[in-house]
Design a protein around this motif. Structure first.
Motif, PDB file in Angstrom:
ATOM      1  N   LYS A  67      57.698  41.881   2.278  1.00 29.33           N
ATOM      2  CA  LYS A  67      56.376  41.737   2.881  1.00 29.33           C
ATOM      3  C   LYS A  67      56.488  41.505   4.386  1.00 29.33           C
ATOM      4  O   LYS A  67      55.663  41.997   5.165  1.00 29.33           O
ATOM      5  CB  LYS A  67      55.634  40.577   2.216  1.00 29.33           C
ATOM      6  CG  LYS A  67      54.145  40.545   2.516  1.00 29.33           C
ATOM      7  CD  LYS A  67      53.435  39.510   1.663  1.00 29.33           C
ATOM      8  CE  LYS A  67      51.928  39.543   1.902  1.00 29.33           C
ATOM      9  NZ  LYS A  67      51.223  38.545   1.052  1.00 29.33           N
ATOM     10  N   ILE A  68      57.512  40.765   4.814  1.00 30.73           N
ATOM     11  CA  ILE A  68      57.727  40.541   6.245  1.00 30.73           C
ATOM     12  C   ILE A  68      58.010  41.864   6.954  1.00 30.73           C
ATOM     13  O   ILE A  68      57.458  42.149   8.027  1.00 30.73           O
ATOM     14  CB  ILE A  68      58.880  39.539   6.457  1.00 30.73           C
ATOM     15  CG1 ILE A  68      58.453  38.141   6.010  1.00 30.73           C
ATOM     16  CG2 ILE A  68      59.305  39.506   7.920  1.00 30.73           C
ATOM     17  CD1 ILE A  68      59.561  37.112   6.083  1.00 30.73           C
ATOM     18  N   LYS A  69      58.857  42.695   6.356  1.00 32.20           N
ATOM     19  CA  LYS A  69      59.154  43.994   6.960  1.00 32.20           C
ATOM     20  C   LYS A  69      57.922  44.895   6.968  1.00 32.20           C
ATOM     21  O   LYS A  69      57.694  45.639   7.933  1.00 32.20           O
ATOM     22  CB  LYS A  69      60.301  44.667   6.204  1.00 32.20           C
ATOM     23  CG  LYS A  69      61.643  44.007   6.441  1.00 32.20           C
ATOM     24  CD  LYS A  69      62.788  44.866   5.947  1.00 32.20           C
ATOM     25  CE  LYS A  69      62.808  44.941   4.437  1.00 32.20           C
ATOM     26  NZ  LYS A  69      64.003  45.684   3.946  1.00 32.20           N
ATOM     27  N   THR A  70      57.122  44.828   5.927  1.00 29.35           N
ATOM     28  CA  THR A  70      55.929  45.667   5.860  1.00 29.35           C
ATOM     29  C   THR A  70      54.937  45.326   6.965  1.00 29.35           C
ATOM     30  O   THR A  70      54.250  46.213   7.499  1.00 29.35           O
ATOM     31  CB  THR A  70      55.253  45.510   4.484  1.00 29.35           C
ATOM     32  OG1 THR A  70      56.193  45.818   3.452  1.00 29.35           O
ATOM     33  CG2 THR A  70      54.051  46.425   4.355  1.00 29.35           C
ATOM     34  N   GLY A 117      59.209  30.115   5.792  1.00 29.66           N
ATOM     35  CA  GLY A 117      58.674  31.282   5.103  1.00 29.66           C
ATOM     36  C   GLY A 117      58.209  32.389   6.016  1.00 29.66           C
ATOM     37  O   GLY A 117      57.723  33.413   5.535  1.00 29.66           O
ATOM     38  N   GLY A 118      58.344  32.231   7.319  1.00 30.09           N
ATOM     39  CA  GLY A 118      57.938  33.266   8.260  1.00 30.09           C
ATOM     40  C   GLY A 118      59.101  34.146   8.669  1.00 30.09           C
ATOM     41  O   GLY A 118      60.222  34.033   8.163  1.00 30.09           O
ATOM     42  N   GLY A 119      58.841  35.039   9.606  1.00 26.97           N
ATOM     43  CA  GLY A 119      59.863  35.953  10.095  1.00 26.97           C
ATOM     44  C   GLY A 119      59.623  36.298  11.553  1.00 26.97           C
ATOM     45  O   GLY A 119      58.518  36.121  12.074  1.00 26.97           O
ATOM     46  N   VAL A 120      60.664  36.796  12.209  1.00 19.74           N
ATOM     47  CA  VAL A 120      60.594  37.134  13.633  1.00 19.74           C
ATOM     48  C   VAL A 120      61.332  38.445  13.849  1.00 19.74           C
ATOM     49  O   VAL A 120      62.422  38.659  13.300  1.00 19.74           O
ATOM     50  CB  VAL A 120      61.218  36.025  14.509  1.00 19.74           C
ATOM     51  CG1 VAL A 120      61.248  36.457  15.967  1.00 19.74           C
ATOM     52  CG2 VAL A 120      60.447  34.727  14.369  1.00 19.74           C
ATOM     53  N   LEU A 121      60.733  39.310  14.660  1.00 18.60           N
ATOM     54  CA  LEU A 121      61.366  40.551  15.095  1.00 18.60           C
ATOM     55  C   LEU A 121      61.480  40.503  16.616  1.00 18.60           C
ATOM     56  O   LEU A 121      60.513  40.164  17.299  1.00 18.60           O
ATOM     57  CB  LEU A 121      60.550  41.762  14.646  1.00 18.60           C
ATOM     58  CG  LEU A 121      61.151  43.150  14.859  1.00 18.60           C
ATOM     59  CD1 LEU A 121      60.718  44.098  13.750  1.00 18.60           C
ATOM     60  CD2 LEU A 121      60.766  43.739  16.214  1.00 18.60           C
ATOM     61  N   SER A 175      53.995  31.979   8.246  1.00 20.98           N
ATOM     62  CA  SER A 175      53.906  31.932   6.784  1.00 20.98           C
ATOM     63  C   SER A 175      52.463  31.960   6.299  1.00 20.98           C
ATOM     64  O   SER A 175      52.182  32.447   5.196  1.00 20.98           O
ATOM     65  CB  SER A 175      54.612  30.672   6.269  1.00 20.98           C
ATOM     66  OG  SER A 175      54.046  29.503   6.857  1.00 20.98           O
ATOM     67  N   LEU A 176      51.520  31.458   7.116  1.00 26.21           N
ATOM     68  CA  LEU A 176      50.115  31.480   6.706  1.00 26.21           C
ATOM     69  C   LEU A 176      49.579  32.900   6.605  1.00 26.21           C
ATOM     70  O   LEU A 176      48.647  33.164   5.834  1.00 26.21           O
ATOM     71  CB  LEU A 176      49.276  30.669   7.694  1.00 26.21           C
ATOM     72  CG  LEU A 176      49.587  29.159   7.771  1.00 26.21           C
ATOM     73  CD1 LEU A 176      48.732  28.496   8.832  1.00 26.21           C
ATOM     74  CD2 LEU A 176      49.374  28.500   6.416  1.00 26.21           C
ATOM     75  N   GLU A 177      50.144  33.823   7.378  1.00 20.73           N
ATOM     76  CA  GLU A 177      49.698  35.211   7.315  1.00 20.73           C
ATOM     77  C   GLU A 177      50.217  35.922   6.071  1.00 20.73           C
ATOM     78  O   GLU A 177      49.651  36.937   5.653  1.00 20.73           O
ATOM     79  CB  GLU A 177      50.166  35.972   8.558  1.00 20.73           C
ATOM     80  CG  GLU A 177      49.690  35.393   9.877  1.00 20.73           C
ATOM     81  CD  GLU A 177      50.202  36.181  11.060  1.00 20.73           C
ATOM     82  OE1 GLU A 177      49.891  37.389  11.142  1.00 20.73           O
ATOM     83  OE2 GLU A 177      50.926  35.606  11.903  1.00 20.73           O
ATOM     84  N   LEU A 198      46.216  44.124  21.452  1.00 15.33           N
ATOM     85  CA  LEU A 198      46.980  43.500  20.372  1.00 15.33           C
ATOM     86  C   LEU A 198      46.082  42.600  19.534  1.00 15.33           C
ATOM     87  O   LEU A 198      45.257  41.850  20.065  1.00 15.33           O
ATOM     88  CB  LEU A 198      48.140  42.684  20.945  1.00 15.33           C
ATOM     89  CG  LEU A 198      49.199  43.461  21.743  1.00 15.33           C
ATOM     90  CD1 LEU A 198      50.268  42.518  22.265  1.00 15.33           C
ATOM     91  CD2 LEU A 198      49.822  44.557  20.894  1.00 15.33           C
ATOM     92  N   SER A 199      46.272  42.669  18.238  1.00 19.95           N
ATOM     93  CA  SER A 199      45.549  41.793  17.308  1.00 19.95           C
ATOM     94  C   SER A 199      46.452  40.710  16.737  1.00 19.95           C
ATOM     95  O   SER A 199      46.069  40.021  15.790  1.00 19.95           O
ATOM     96  CB  SER A 199      44.961  42.627  16.162  1.00 19.95           C
ATOM     97  OG  SER A 199      45.992  43.314  15.467  1.00 19.95           O
ATOM     98  N   PHE A 200      47.641  40.564  17.293  1.00 16.72           N
ATOM     99  CA  PHE A 200      48.602  39.559  16.840  1.00 16.72           C
ATOM    100  C   PHE A 200      49.267  38.958  18.069  1.00 16.72           C
ATOM    101  O   PHE A 200      49.176  39.491  19.180  1.00 16.72           O
ATOM    102  CB  PHE A 200      49.652  40.185  15.909  1.00 16.72           C
ATOM    103  CG  PHE A 200      50.289  41.434  16.464  1.00 16.72           C
ATOM    104  CD1 PHE A 200      51.411  41.376  17.274  1.00 16.72           C
ATOM    105  CD2 PHE A 200      49.740  42.679  16.192  1.00 16.72           C
ATOM    106  CE1 PHE A 200      51.987  42.514  17.794  1.00 16.72           C
ATOM    107  CE2 PHE A 200      50.312  43.837  16.706  1.00 16.72           C
ATOM    108  CZ  PHE A 200      51.430  43.757  17.509  1.00 16.72           C
ATOM    109  N   SER A 201      49.925  37.837  17.875  1.00 13.69           N
ATOM    110  CA  SER A 201      50.540  37.122  18.987  1.00 13.69           C
ATOM    111  C   SER A 201      51.947  37.654  19.253  1.00 13.69           C
ATOM    112  O   SER A 201      52.643  38.118  18.340  1.00 13.69           O
ATOM    113  CB  SER A 201      50.605  35.622  18.687  1.00 13.69           C
ATOM    114  OG  SER A 201      51.394  35.385  17.533  1.00 13.69           O
ATOM    115  N   ILE A 202      52.354  37.582  20.520  1.00 17.41           N
ATOM    116  CA  ILE A 202      53.704  37.943  20.928  1.00 17.41           C
ATOM    117  C   ILE A 202      54.222  36.865  21.874  1.00 17.41           C
ATOM    118  O   ILE A 202      53.454  36.057  22.402  1.00 17.41           O
ATOM    119  CB  ILE A 202      53.762  39.328  21.615  1.00 17.41           C
ATOM    120  CG1 ILE A 202      52.917  39.317  22.891  1.00 17.41           C
ATOM    121  CG2 ILE A 202      53.331  40.425  20.675  1.00 17.41           C
ATOM    122  CD1 ILE A 202      53.064  40.577  23.729  1.00 17.41           C
TER     123      ILE A 202
END
Length: 242
Positions: free
Chosen positions: A140-143, A23-27, A125-127, A58-62
Motif C-alpha cells: 500500500k505504501i508503494k501504491t 507504520g508510515g513510509g518515506v521516498l 500512517s494515518l493516511e 501538490l495535494s500532499f506534503s513534501i
C-alpha cells in the motif's frame, strides 16, 4: 543492551523505500542543482514562477533537505598522479604536478563542501489506515508513493531539474553519513597517506603588559631594538600532520 537503532524512527530500508516504525513510509529523491546566479533575470523569474506552480499543485506534503559534507578528492588526486606519470612531456608533467600540489594545499587549508539536495515524500500512517499484514502495508505504501514520485519528477523537469530516486544502498549511505557526520579527511600523497586533524593547545599564560612609561632620551639612544612578545590566545586551533 540498547543500540542506537532502537532510538531511530526507521524500521527497515526495502524496495528503495524507508519504512518507519509507526507504520508510515518515506521516498527520497536526489535533485540536481542549477546555478541560479548565472541565469538572466527573465530565466530566474521563469524558474520561480514554475516552482511556485509546482508547490501549489501538490495535494500532499513534501520536505526539502540540503545536506553538506566535506568533499573527498582522493580519487581525483590519484587520477592526477596517474596522468602525471603517463605524461611524456616534461613541461606538462611539471604543470600537472604543480596543479596537484595546489589542490592538496587548498583542501588542507580550507573546508571544501559538497552540497546535495534531496526531496522527501513522506507518507503518514494515518493516511494508510488499518492493514492486515506487513506485506499488505508495504504494498500500500508503494501504491501511494510511486504516483507521487512520478508527479514530482515531471514537475521538476519543467523547472530544468533532474530527480532520481535513491536505491537501498544510497539510502543506507545517506542515513549513515547523517548519524555519523564526523570523519577525518584522508588525502593520499605520492606513496604516503596524510590525515588532517584539529586539536586544541593547552592554555598558555598571557604575558602581563607593563604600564606605559616614557623612557628617558639617554635610554632611547642606548637601548637596542627589542621585538615585543606577541599576545597568544589561550586556545589556538592547530593542524597536526602525521
Amino acid at each position: 543492551m540498547n543500540t542506537t537503532q532502537q532510538h531511530l524512527l526507521i524500521s527497515d530500508v526495502k524496495d528503495d523505500l524507508v519504512l518507519l516504525k509507526n507504520g508510515g513510509g518515506v521516498l527520497i529523491l536526489q535533485v540536481s542543482a542549477v546555478n541560479f546566479g548565472l541565469l538572466s533575470e527573465r530565466e530566474q523569474m521563469g524558474i520561480i514562477f514554475t516552482f511556485a506552480q509546482m508547490l501549489n499543485s501538490l495535494s500532499f506534503s513534501i520536505q526539502i533537505f540540503v545536506y553538506s559534507e566535506r568533499l573527498n578528492i582522493s580519487s581525483y588526486l590519484t587520477l592526477l598522479d596517474k596522468a602525471q606519470k603517463a605524461q611524456t612531456n616534461p613541461l606538462l608533467s611539471r604543470m600537472i604536478g604543480n596543479y596537484r600540489q595546489f589542490i592538496r594545499v587548498t583542501i588542507k587549508e580550507n573546508d571544501v563542501l559538497d552540497k546535495k539536495f534531496y526531496l522527501v515524500i513522506p507518507l503518514y500512517s494515518l493516511e494508510l489506515g488499518l492493514t492486515a499484514s506487513k506485506e499488505s502495508l508495504e504494498q500500500k505504501i508503494k501504491t501511494v508513493l510511486l504516483p507521487r514520485r512520478d508527479q514530482i519528477i515531471r514537475q521538476l523537469n519543467r523547472v530544468g531539474l533532474r530527480a532520481t530516486q535513491l536505491d537501498n544502498q544510497k539510502l543506507i549511505e545517506l542515513f549513515y553519513n547523517i548519524y555519523n557526520g564526523y570523519f577525518v579527511e584522508t588525502i593520499p600523497a605520492a606513496g604516503e597517506t596524510e590525515k588532517i586533524e584539529v586539536s586544541l593547545k593547552k592554555p598558555q599564560p598571557i604575558p602581563q603588559s607593563k604600564p606605559n612609561t616614557v623612557p628617558s632620551p639617554q635610554a632611547q639612544e642606548t637601548s637596542p631594538l627589542v621585538s615585543q612578545p606577541s599576545r597568544t590566545h589561550p586556545f589556538v586551533v592547530e593542524e597536526l600532520e602525521e
